[in-house]
Design a protein around this motif. Sequence first.
Motif, PDB file in Angstrom:
ATOM      1  N   VAL A 254       0.856  -1.186   0.000  1.00 37.22           N
ATOM      2  CA  VAL A 254       0.000   0.000   0.000  1.00 37.22           C
ATOM      3  C   VAL A 254       0.888   1.231   0.000  1.00 37.22           C
ATOM      4  CG1 VAL A 254      -1.845   1.247   1.180  1.00 37.22           C
ATOM      5  CG2 VAL A 254      -1.733  -1.262   1.328  1.00 37.22           C
ATOM      6  N   VAL A 255       0.659   2.118  -0.942  1.00 37.55           N
ATOM      7  CA  VAL A 255       1.409   3.379  -1.011  1.00 37.55           C
ATOM      8  C   VAL A 255       0.427   4.532  -0.894  1.00 37.55           C
ATOM      9  CG1 VAL A 255       2.975   4.818  -2.366  1.00 37.55           C
ATOM     10  CG2 VAL A 255       3.106   2.311  -2.540  1.00 37.55           C
ATOM     11  N   VAL A 256       0.696   5.436   0.020  1.00 38.82           N
ATOM     12  CA  VAL A 256      -0.072   6.673   0.152  1.00 38.82           C
ATOM     13  C   VAL A 256       0.919   7.825   0.189  1.00 38.82           C
ATOM     14  CG1 VAL A 256      -1.549   8.065   1.654  1.00 38.82           C
ATOM     15  CG2 VAL A 256      -2.041   5.635   1.326  1.00 38.82           C
ATOM     16  N   MET A 257       0.677   8.827  -0.649  1.00 39.73           N
ATOM     17  CA  MET A 257       1.561   9.979  -0.733  1.00 39.73           C
ATOM     18  C   MET A 257       0.740  11.266  -0.629  1.00 39.73           C
ATOM     19  SD  MET A 257       4.095   8.666  -3.808  1.00 39.73           S
ATOM     20  CE  MET A 257       5.505   9.595  -3.220  1.00 39.73           C
ATOM     21  N   GLY A 258       1.335  12.280   0.024  1.00 38.90           N
ATOM     22  CA  GLY A 258       0.730  13.595   0.044  1.00 38.90           C
ATOM     23  C   GLY A 258      -0.297  13.850   1.116  1.00 38.90           C
ATOM     24  N   ALA A 259      -0.320  13.050   2.169  1.00 37.61           N
ATOM     25  CA  ALA A 259      -1.279  13.290   3.244  1.00 37.61           C
ATOM     26  C   ALA A 259      -0.926  14.556   4.013  1.00 37.61           C
ATOM     27  CB  ALA A 259      -1.333  12.099   4.197  1.00 37.61           C
ATOM     28  N   ASP A 260      -1.917  15.107   4.683  1.00 40.11           N
ATOM     29  CA  ASP A 260      -1.755  16.368   5.406  1.00 40.11           C
ATOM     30  C   ASP A 260      -1.135  16.171   6.781  1.00 40.11           C
ATOM     31  OD1 ASP A 260      -2.067  19.168   5.251  1.00 40.11           O
ATOM     32  OD2 ASP A 260      -3.796  19.070   6.591  1.00 40.11           O
ATOM     33  N   SER A 261      -1.199  14.946   7.310  1.00 44.34           N
ATOM     34  CA  SER A 261      -0.603  14.645   8.605  1.00 44.34           C
ATOM     35  C   SER A 261      -0.322  13.150   8.658  1.00 44.34           C
ATOM     36  CB  SER A 261      -1.549  15.026   9.756  1.00 44.34           C
ATOM     37  OG  SER A 261      -2.686  14.174   9.758  1.00 44.34           O
ATOM     38  N   ALA A 262       0.512  12.753   9.614  1.00 44.87           N
ATOM     39  CA  ALA A 262       0.797  11.334   9.783  1.00 44.87           C
ATOM     40  C   ALA A 262      -0.465  10.571  10.173  1.00 44.87           C
ATOM     41  CB  ALA A 262       1.885  11.153  10.839  1.00 44.87           C
TER      42      ALA A 262
END
Length: 293
Positions: A254-262
């Motif tokens: 699973v890859v997630v990029m660009g979130a606003d916070s951890a």
Amino acid sequence: MYNPLPLIQSFFAALALLVLLAGCATTPPDSVLAVPAPAQKYAAIVVDARTGKQLFEVSSTAQRYPASLTKMMTLYLLFEALDSGRVSKQTQIPVSDHAASQPPTKLRFRRGESIDVDSAIRAIVVKSANDVAVAVGEYLGGSEAQFAAMMTSRARQLGMTSTIFRNASGLPDGGQMTTARDMAVRGMALHRRFPQQFHYFSESDFMFRGRLVRGHNDMLGRVRGVDGIKTGYIRASGFNIVTSYNADGRNLIVVVMGADSARQRNDHVEALIQRSLSPTTDGAKTRLMFAEQ
């Protein structure tokens, strides 16, 4: 001068109302998947690591900044050096003035100090230590710039067609770019190529010179089956992560990029895992709800 930003923001606001993924089986009620802001930095992909099947994606081929996900490639080349016998886990890696001068996070070395390879791996995985990543790059490549060229070349060989590395750490560099798809490719490559080393990515702390060094991958221990891999953040990228899930016969990257916070990033990863493990996933309609800009 024409400013495209309002149009882009309107586009992503409208995107929240669209059904992006639809199956061909019986269709249950729509599920809503909360997406972390800002939308213009967001990208995600979920891949079945056993089959290579893509289970979910949004903007997975769009250019993004990798931040400390870069260190996954630094480790890949270090693991190759271990396999070839070029280094052992006891090999001492000198920390140059250049490496020691890197901004945090780091272990803070003095002039003339060194670190053994085993501790270096743990420092990069757990602490995301920039000084150690640069020291490894200089040791294997002769210079950090030469090592970055090696990283990019190896990335191409792995099928990471849209990635360019400029340094060993992931610290800000406008020319250092990747995609969520490429990060998934590298995550799968690490798992398949180095199963004997993959345990490092499950560690949440380690002892170094008599003190406990804690990590910040909060997905470890949060979701049963999560066994790594790496987090990353710089201001230009937002909060990034590549996560490996391996339980009950399922193996996901699973890859997630660009979130606003951890926290938003981790919540989103957990939702993507749950969605991907659901027996109704193939027939579900998933709406992406973007947080406010």
